[in-house]
Design an enzyme around this catalytic site. Structure first.
Site, mmCIF file in Angstrom:
data_model
loop_
_atom_site.group_PDB
_atom_site.id
_atom_site.type_symbol
_atom_site.label_atom_id
_atom_site.label_comp_id
_atom_site.label_asym_id
_atom_site.label_seq_id
_atom_site.Cartn_x
_atom_site.Cartn_y
_atom_site.Cartn_z
ATOM 1 C CG ASN A 1 20.834 22.148 -9.657
ATOM 2 O OD1 ASN A 1 21.942 22.465 -9.238
ATOM 3 N ND2 ASN A 1 19.718 22.714 -9.218
ATOM 4 C CG HIS B 1 16.845 20.874 0.290
ATOM 5 N ND1 HIS B 1 15.564 20.685 -0.191
ATOM 6 C CD2 HIS B 1 16.726 21.690 1.371
ATOM 7 C CE1 HIS B 1 14.710 21.347 0.574
ATOM 8 N NE2 HIS B 1 15.393 21.965 1.530
HETATM 9 C C1 GAR Z 1 16.568 23.425 -7.273
HETATM 10 O O1 GAR Z 1 16.570 24.651 -6.585
HETATM 11 C C2 GAR Z 1 16.750 22.274 -6.293
HETATM 12 O O2 GAR Z 1 17.625 22.578 -5.246
HETATM 13 C C3 GAR Z 1 15.333 22.087 -5.797
HETATM 14 O O3 GAR Z 1 14.551 22.197 -6.938
HETATM 15 C C4 GAR Z 1 15.176 23.124 -7.839
HETATM 16 C C5 GAR Z 1 15.256 22.491 -9.204
HETATM 17 O O4 GAR Z 1 15.739 23.421 -10.135
HETATM 18 N N1 GAR Z 1 15.170 20.805 -5.141
HETATM 19 C C6 GAR Z 1 14.423 20.620 -4.047
HETATM 20 O O5 GAR Z 1 13.739 21.503 -3.546
HETATM 21 C C7 GAR Z 1 14.461 19.227 -3.457
HETATM 22 N N2 GAR Z 1 13.825 19.177 -2.178
HETATM 23 P P1 GAR Z 1 16.346 22.918 -11.507
HETATM 24 O O6 GAR Z 1 15.274 22.011 -12.148
HETATM 25 O O7 GAR Z 1 16.553 24.158 -12.306
HETATM 26 O O8 GAR Z 1 17.609 22.181 -11.220
#
Ligand code: GAR
Length: 218
Positions: free
Chosen positions: A14, A110
């Site tokens: 992200n 999220h």
């Molecule tokens: C993502 O899916 C985000 O939505 C989630 O962690 C992942 C991080 O992926 N966040 C949560 O669960 C917050 N409660 P990334 O490091 O590849 O962005």
């Protein structure tokens, strides 16, 4: 030009989506710094490879002193001149002090359609619950976990045969789509919070406050 600080604990996909959208000129903001509570987070190296400053404030150095850790993170962000904070897979519960410090200028993403399935493993929770529609949410951060006023959501189908990995991948593609949009609106100063509701000022042709994935339901 607003300056954006991004917090992460893991791989940082992200973060990459946000940085690339800023670098492409799609958002009137620039990435100021990426900060992690885990020095080994792959997202830090990915940030540096995109030319963005990256720093770790290790949580293990602050065991049992959560607010001190939050204040150290905020010191790094503020030193970098950050106006807006984006949580991008930052797996840490924030103290009321930190939330107050960035009130109205901190977003989180999220991987579930809040208020369903807050906390860890939103995708797994959705799958185990048997929902037919899953998705993701970008929201302002308030004192409760995965709870603040919702800016945008995207929905995806849960398909027969899905496991946590396939569903997460489908949701993640939408995360990368809605997070840059939400940041753009915030950077443009177009988001107004009215109680629990977020109002988008002005037109955004073709973009309502919710997106439904075009993925076919088989
Ligand atoms: C993502 O899916 C985000 O939505 C989630 O962690 C992942 C991080 O992926 N966040 C949560 O669960 C917050 N409660 P990334 O490091 O590849 O962005």
């Amino acid at each position: 030009m607003k300056r954006v600080g991004i917090l992460l604990s893991g791989r940082g996909s992200n973060m990459v989506a946000l940085v690339e959208a800023m670098h492409a000129g799609e958002i009137p903001a620039e990435p100021a710094i990426v900060v992690s509570d885990r020095p080994e987070a792959p997202g830090l190296e990915r940030a540096r490879s995109l030319g963005v400053a990256a720093a770790a404030v290790p949580r293990k150095d602050y065991r049992g002193r959560r607010e001190e850790h939050d204040r150290a993170v905020a010191a790094v962000l503020d030193e970098a001149g950050v106006d807006i904070v984006c949580l991008a897979g930052y797996m840490r519960i924030l103290t009321p002090w930190f939330v107050g410090h960035y009130e109205g200028r901190m977003l989180n993403i999220h991987p579930a359609l809040l208020p369903s399935f807050p906390g860890l493993h939103g995708q797994r929770q959705a799958l185990e619950h048997g929902v037919r529609i899953a998705g993701c949410t970008v929201h302002f951060v308030d004192a409760e976990v995965d709870h603040g006023p919702i800016v945008i959501q995207a929905a995806v189908p849960v398909l027969p045969g899905d496991d946590e990995e396939t569903l997460s991948a489908r949701i993640l593609a939408q995360e990368h789509r809605i997070y840059p949009l939400a940041l753009r609106w915030l950077a443009e100063g177009r988001l107004r919070i009215e109680g629990r509701r977020v109002v988008l000022e002005g037109e955004d042709p073709g973009l309502p406050g919710a997106l439904v994935s075009p993925a076919p339901v088989s």
